[in-house]
Write an enzyme that holds these catalytic residues in place. Structure first.
Site, PDB file in Angstrom:
ATOM      1  N   GLU A  48      34.114 -30.672  -3.306  1.00  0.00           N
ATOM      2  CA  GLU A  48      34.034 -31.586  -4.441  1.00  0.00           C
ATOM      3  C   GLU A  48      32.598 -31.775  -4.920  1.00  0.00           C
ATOM      4  O   GLU A  48      32.288 -32.713  -5.654  1.00  0.00           O
ATOM      5  CB  GLU A  48      34.628 -32.949  -4.063  1.00  0.00           C
ATOM      6  CG  GLU A  48      33.862 -33.731  -3.001  1.00  0.00           C
ATOM      7  CD  GLU A  48      34.282 -33.391  -1.575  1.00  0.00           C
ATOM      8  OE1 GLU A  48      34.038 -34.222  -0.686  1.00  0.00           O
ATOM      9  OE2 GLU A  48      34.837 -32.300  -1.356  1.00  0.00           O
TER      10      GLU A  48
ATOM     11  N   ASP B   9      28.493 -35.301  -6.555  1.00  0.00           N
ATOM     12  CA  ASP B   9      29.595 -35.269  -5.602  1.00  0.00           C
ATOM     13  C   ASP B   9      30.624 -36.332  -6.010  1.00  0.00           C
ATOM     14  O   ASP B   9      30.259 -37.467  -6.327  1.00  0.00           O
ATOM     15  CB  ASP B   9      29.057 -35.561  -4.197  1.00  0.00           C
ATOM     16  CG  ASP B   9      30.102 -35.301  -3.123  1.00  0.00           C
ATOM     17  OD1 ASP B   9      30.131 -34.195  -2.584  1.00  0.00           O
ATOM     18  OD2 ASP B   9      30.883 -36.227  -2.835  1.00  0.00           O
TER      19      ASP B   9
END
Length: 338
Positions: A255, A212
């Site tokens: 993301e 992430d």
């Protein structure tokens, strides 16, 4: 490839293929039916060898590998092209051919008329006859001009249509499984591959890396979504470059990214993730307007290794927990699930 078996032989091949598909947890779709029908018929030894190797490695035949083998061994790329687009291009070519023939005939007729007019002018000195010849020349010149203009318009329209068909062909060829921003496979592909590996009868090493981008929301707020998209695109290029088969990188959502590493344990995955973390940390993005170099891109990693009889959901959950541990421990680091 053409299948020439009679009904009895075809039925026998199907009876052999279906139990194998069940045994190796192969999704029952038309592509896989054709692939495994061809396998049991043993008509392409190179395909059988590749499938046998795949089964030995994964305990199943992952969907993406199956599709690749189907394209390489069972059908040609030409067959995969859009028939509709090909037919449209053929019709377009035929229409242009007809228009060209028509324009050529008009041009030939006009040339003959010019010759006749020149001969008539040399043979006649009557003002009345000369006026008739000039009027005839004017009418035919207008006609040939209109014909040529029409043909030119046909060519222009054809060029426009060809560009539109090309765009349509590219659009239809674009895989619905690909994330358009990063160019990576999307979560649907990830779920399919992981479920198939988890459901295979043979247990094989499978590691999952979840990563992430750190503080991505703040990055978007500070630099704008266009810069955020640029970062995501860079991540896509980096993951595609670093992840060699059979590693499968996907955009998991937002993301967050995932890398499925079949045939690898958590130690292998940790080494790979650490190398990737360092490369991400070295990212330098330059703002066009200000010329400012952005050097605050980092990512956190969580890793889990699938245990025997563990479901796909459980594997993801453990990798997620390791990822959150990495974030809560200061980010920009790799953590392995216990």
């Amino acid at each position: 490839m053409k299948f020439a078996e009679n009904t009895t032989q075809s039925a026998e091949y199907l009876r052999q293929a279906i139990p194998l598909m069940v045994k190796y947890n192969i999704p029952p779709n038309p592509l896989n039916y054709a692939l495994w029908y061809t396998y049991v018929s043993n008509r392409i030894p190179s395909l059988n060898f590749q499938i046998d190797q795949t089964l030995d490695t994964y305990g199943t035949c992952p969907t993406l590998l199956g599709e690749q083998m189907f394209r390489e061994h069972v059908i040609n790329d030409e067959i995969a092209n859009s028939d509709q687009t090909q037919n449209q291009l053929i019709a377009l070519t035929q229409n242009l051919h007809r228009q060209a023939a028509h324009a050529a005939k008009n041009t030939s007729d006009y040339g003959a008329m010019l010759d006749d007019s020149l001969t008539a002018l040399n043979q006649n000195d009557s003002n009345h006859n000369i006026e008739k010849i000039i009027n005839r020349l004017a009418e035919n010149t207008l006609s040939i001009s209109e014909s040529t203009g029409l043909f030119q318009k046909q060519i222009t329209d054809a060029q426009t249509e060809i560009l539109a068909l090309k765009a349509e062909l590219q659009k239809t060829r674009q895989d619905a499984r690909i994330d358009p921003l990063t160019g990576l496979y999307n979560r649907r592909v990830f779920n399919t591959e992981l479920e198939q590996v988890a459901g295979a009868s043979k247990h094989t090493n499978t590691a999952l890396i979840m990563l992430d981008i750190d503080h991505f929301k703040k990055f978007n707020d500070d630099y704008g979504h266009l810069m955020g998209d640029k970062v995501l695109q860079y991540f896509g290029k980096l993951l595609k470059a670093e992840c060699k088969e059979p590693a499968l990188p996907v955009r998991f959502g937002g993301e967050e990214f995932a890398i499925l590493m079949i045939g690898h344990n958590e130690e292998d995955a940790a080494i790979f993730a650490e190398n990737l973390r360092q490369k991400i940390q070295a990212i330098r993005i330059k703002q066009k307007k200000s010329g400012k170099i952005i050097s605050s891109i980092t990512a956190s990693f969580g890793i889990s290794k699938r245990t025997e009889n563990e479901s796909a959901e459980q594997l993801i959950e453990r990798a997620d927990k390791a990822l959150y541990l990495a974030k809560n421990s200061g980010r920009n680091q790799v953590k392995i699930a216990p």
